[in-house]
Design a protein around this motif. Structure first.
Motif, short mmCIF file in Angstrom:
data_model
loop_
_atom_site.label_atom_id
_atom_site.label_comp_id
_atom_site.label_asym_id
_atom_site.label_seq_id
_atom_site.Cartn_x
_atom_site.Cartn_y
_atom_site.Cartn_z
N UNK A 18 0.78 -1.26 0.07
CA UNK A 18 -0.05 0.02 0.06
C UNK A 18 0.98 1.27 -0.07
N UNK A 19 0.74 2.10 -0.94
CA UNK A 19 1.69 3.20 -1.16
C UNK A 19 0.89 4.52 -0.54
N UNK A 20 -0.36 4.58 -0.70
CA UNK A 20 -1.33 5.65 -0.52
C UNK A 20 -2.77 5.28 0.45
N UNK A 21 -3.30 5.77 1.16
CA UNK A 21 -4.73 5.47 1.53
C UNK A 21 -5.56 6.85 2.09
N UNK A 22 -6.65 6.66 1.81
CA UNK A 22 -7.61 7.59 2.23
C UNK A 22 -8.84 7.04 2.89
N UNK A 23 -9.22 7.85 3.94
CA UNK A 23 -10.73 7.37 4.28
C UNK A 23 -11.75 8.18 3.60
N UNK A 31 -18.51 4.68 5.75
CA UNK A 31 -17.17 4.93 5.76
C UNK A 31 -16.41 3.90 5.08
N UNK A 32 -15.39 4.44 4.01
CA UNK A 32 -14.57 3.46 3.28
C UNK A 32 -13.10 3.67 3.35
N UNK A 33 -12.32 3.02 2.88
CA UNK A 33 -11.06 3.15 2.99
C UNK A 33 -10.47 2.70 1.55
N UNK A 44 -10.82 -0.90 -2.44
CA UNK A 44 -11.87 -0.17 -1.69
C UNK A 44 -12.14 -1.18 -0.70
N UNK A 45 -12.21 -0.56 0.54
CA UNK A 45 -12.93 -1.54 1.59
C UNK A 45 -13.80 -0.43 2.33
N UNK A 46 -15.04 -1.37 2.78
CA UNK A 46 -15.99 -0.54 3.58
C UNK A 46 -15.61 -0.77 5.08
N UNK A 47 -15.91 -0.16 6.20
CA UNK A 47 -15.89 -0.16 7.63
C UNK A 47 -17.15 -0.47 7.95
N UNK A 58 -14.02 -4.52 5.48
CA UNK A 58 -14.63 -5.61 4.39
C UNK A 58 -14.13 -5.36 2.91
N UNK A 59 -13.62 -6.06 2.17
CA UNK A 59 -13.22 -5.68 0.76
C UNK A 59 -14.54 -5.48 -0.23
#
Length: 115
Positions: A18-23, A31-33, A44-47, A58-59
């Protein structure tokens, strides 16, 4: 957010490093990551704050890297940026492209080569 639950979670990213991530938040309820990955994808993941899940992340899905003319297939997504008001995420890639996609459908909206 239950930060103590997130702190104990190890994210096993299917996209490599992982080179970068944003909420990302939608309507202050969802809420997603989003993660820029070394295989060129954006994951993209959900919280979920439910205790029923082993992991709160969750993917949802991923994007494939955009292929520019005369570029290698070894394209890396180096960074991402989001626009919450329009549900868009942009990724910048090592092949010189910038791609914008819809964060709800994971469909590309626009790809700009040699940006």
């Amino acid at each position: 957010l239950e930060l103590n639950k997130i702190n104990r979670t190890v994210l096993d990213c299917e996209g490599g490093g992982i080179l970068d991530m944003k909420w990302i938040t939608k309507n202050y309820e969802e809420i997603f990551l989003a993660c820029a990955c070394s295989n060129g994808s954006i994951q993209l993941y959900s919280y979920s704050s439910s205790d029923d899940n082993e992991s709160p992340l969750i993917t949802i899905g991923h994007t494939d890297p955009p292929l520019a003319e005369n570029s290698s297939t070894d394209t890396i997504c180096t960074s991402i940026s989001q626009n919450n008001s329009r549900n868009m995420i942009a990724g910048s890639y090592t092949n010189g492209t910038v791609a914008v996609f819809d964060s709800s459908t994971l469909q590309y909206i626009r790809v700009i080569e040699n940006a």
